[in-house]
Design a protein around this motif. Structure first.
Motif, PDB file in Angstrom:
ATOM      1  N   SER A 145    -107.039 -28.509  39.519  1.00  0.00           N
ATOM      2  CA  SER A 145    -108.165 -29.335  39.968  1.00  0.00           C
ATOM      3  C   SER A 145    -107.701 -30.741  40.321  1.00  0.00           C
ATOM      4  O   SER A 145    -108.158 -31.320  41.314  1.00  0.00           O
ATOM      5  CB  SER A 145    -109.247 -29.402  38.887  1.00  0.00           C
ATOM      6  N   LEU A 146    -106.809 -31.308  39.515  1.00  0.00           N
ATOM      7  CA  LEU A 146    -106.291 -32.640  39.807  1.00  0.00           C
ATOM      8  C   LEU A 146    -105.631 -32.670  41.183  1.00  0.00           C
ATOM      9  O   LEU A 146    -105.859 -33.591  41.967  1.00  0.00           O
ATOM     10  CB  LEU A 146    -105.281 -33.072  38.738  1.00  0.00           C
ATOM     11  N   ASN A 147    -104.836 -31.651  41.475  1.00  0.00           N
ATOM     12  CA  ASN A 147    -104.154 -31.578  42.777  1.00  0.00           C
ATOM     13  C   ASN A 147    -105.135 -31.338  43.913  1.00  0.00           C
ATOM     14  O   ASN A 147    -105.062 -31.992  44.952  1.00  0.00           O
ATOM     15  CB  ASN A 147    -103.082 -30.486  42.766  1.00  0.00           C
ATOM     16  N   LYS A 148    -106.049 -30.398  43.712  1.00  0.00           N
ATOM     17  CA  LYS A 148    -106.996 -30.043  44.772  1.00  0.00           C
ATOM     18  C   LYS A 148    -107.845 -31.236  45.196  1.00  0.00           C
ATOM     19  O   LYS A 148    -108.109 -31.429  46.387  1.00  0.00           O
ATOM     20  CB  LYS A 148    -107.891 -28.895  44.321  1.00  0.00           C
ATOM     21  N   PHE A 149    -108.274 -32.037  44.226  1.00  0.00           N
ATOM     22  CA  PHE A 149    -109.152 -33.162  44.530  1.00  0.00           C
ATOM     23  C   PHE A 149    -108.388 -34.489  44.614  1.00  0.00           C
ATOM     24  O   PHE A 149    -108.988 -35.553  44.568  1.00  0.00           O
ATOM     25  CB  PHE A 149    -110.308 -33.208  43.526  1.00  0.00           C
TER      26      PHE A 149
END
Length: 140
Positions: A102-106
């Motif tokens: 999630s950190l990478n995706k957003f």
């Protein structure tokens, strides 16, 4: 002769299955929990739940982890918002975990993730891995 062989086989199967069951019981002698959440405000009732379970279960209470995933993951970098949750989680023995996917995706700057939080590569996978270890799981 067939009866002796079948009886011996039956006895061996029972002994091995019982030994395996005892080994599993030994590994899961504490109640461990994992909660997957997508919203930071849900940390308040989750931590209160952990405190109640710890008081209720005493020595049987084990590990309690909260995995934060989803599009609101960026909220964990807001120190004003997270400070009170981190303090309460530490007091309750709750481990906060951030989903790296999630950190990478957003596109969240991982250097701004509070140092008290563990970051895992994939929060959903981590949740399943804990379930395989016997953790009771809840997703909110």
């Amino acid at each position: 002769m067939k009866t002796y062989i079948l009886s011996a086989l039956f006895l061996m199967l029972n002994l091995f299955s019982t030994a395996n069951l005892k080994a599993q019981q030994h590994l899961n002698d504490k109640n461990n929990y994992v909660v997957l959440t997508k919203k930071i405000p849900q940390l308040q009732p989750i931590i209160l739940t952990a405190e109640s379970l710890k008081a209720e279960e005493g020595d049987d209470f084990g590990d309690f982890q909260v995995i934060i995933c989803g599009k609101e993951i960026g909220d964990i970098t807001d120190t004003h918002k997270m400070k009170k949750f981190i303090r309460k989680a530490e007091e309750a023995g709750v481990h906060l975990v951030a989903c790296g996917f999630s950190l990478n995706k957003f596109k969240i700057d991982t250097t701004k993730v509070p140092e008290e939080m563990k970051v895992v590569e994939n929060g959903i996978l981590y949740n399943f891995q804990l379930q395989k270890k016997g953790y009771k799981s809840l997703s909110l």
